[in-house]
Design an enzyme around this catalytic site. Structure first.
Site, short mmCIF file in Angstrom:
data_model
loop_
_atom_site.label_atom_id
_atom_site.label_comp_id
_atom_site.label_asym_id
_atom_site.label_seq_id
_atom_site.Cartn_x
_atom_site.Cartn_y
_atom_site.Cartn_z
N ASP A 50 -23.55 51.34 104.71
CA ASP A 50 -22.79 52.52 104.20
C ASP A 50 -23.85 53.36 103.48
OD1 ASP A 50 -20.27 51.31 104.39
OD2 ASP A 50 -19.89 50.85 102.35
N HIS A 196 -26.29 48.43 103.32
CA HIS A 196 -26.56 49.89 102.73
C HIS A 196 -27.76 50.26 103.26
CE1 HIS A 196 -23.73 48.54 99.73
NE2 HIS A 196 -23.31 49.78 99.72
#
Length: 239
Positions: A50, A196
């Site tokens: 992400d 991430h």
């Protein structure tokens, strides 16, 4: 016209707008909505990232994935992709899947129906324009879905998918070891991993913990006989 039509379709009553946010609770969605939880074929693991693409960090993740011959799904933010469209194109050129995380990293409960529809639509259009491929999956920031987000996802033909385990790799105290151990503690065959590839909304430099954990995670998945890949190949269970 499309944005106006979508916004008009979104139900504006606060309780209806907020109700889907309960799916952010992992135990609830695992039991009732396994597809949203990211559960797929038990011999596979979906690897997702992400918050990028980020020129400081995303290339390092791409290098590790290339070295291990692994493809993944990158849930990008519109504001990040607009700054570096070349990185979006590089993701696709390397065989990765680009999915939608939103325009900015806003909690959609605070965004409101019209703003949510507008932001998701322009982010969707940007991904298609930059990569040449419309995104197939949506993961809202913080995993918080709303009524308006579901309306927009349906009209844009986006499938919402959250995750089944994560490494808390956005925190200042995270290390490669803590991220790896946390992911593996919750990972089962058929699961979806959330990491991430950017710290744009996290502790500065936190992305390094996820990067450090990645080789060990991939090695352990191989040892357990799980094929690691993107969501598009994960054979998600029925919604």
């Amino acid at each position: 016209m499309r944005i106006a039509a979508l916004a008009g379709a979104a139900v504006a009553l606060p309780v209806v707008h907020a109700a889907p946010a309960v799916t952010a609770l992992p135990a609830l969605r695992r039991r009732l909505l396994p597809g949203l939880h990211g559960l797929g074929s038990p011999d596979r693991v979906a690897l997702t990232f992400d918050d990028g693409p980020d020129p400081e960090s995303t290339p390092h993740f791409l290098d590790v994935l290339a070295a291990h011959h692994v493809r993944a799904t990158f849930f990008v933010l519109g504001v990040m992709l607009r700054r570096r469209p070349d990185l979006g194109r590089r993701l696709v050129a390397a065989g990765h899947e680009v999915a939608l995380h939103g325009w900015a990293h806003d909690n959609l409960l605070l965004r409101g129906p019209a703003g949510t529809v507008r932001d998701l639509t322009r982010a969707y259009d940007l991904v298609g324009d930059v990569t040449g491929r419309p995104p197939a999956f949506l993961r809202p920031p913080y995993g918080v879905l709303t009524g308006a987000a579901l309306v927009a996802a349906r009209r844009l033909r986006l499938r919402p998918v959250l995750w089944s385990c994560w490494g808390r790799d956005w925190t200042a105290s995270a290390t490669g070891d803590t991220v790896r151990r946390r992911v593996l503690a919750g990972l089962r065959g058929g699961g979806t991993v959330l990491l991430h590839d950017s710290s744009c909304v996290a502790a500065p430099g936190a992305w390094r913990s996820g990067l450090a954990a990645l080789p060990g995670l991939l090695a352990e998945c191989r040892r357990r006989g799980w094929h690691v890949g993107p969501l598009g190949a994960h054979r998600l269970v029925a919604r």
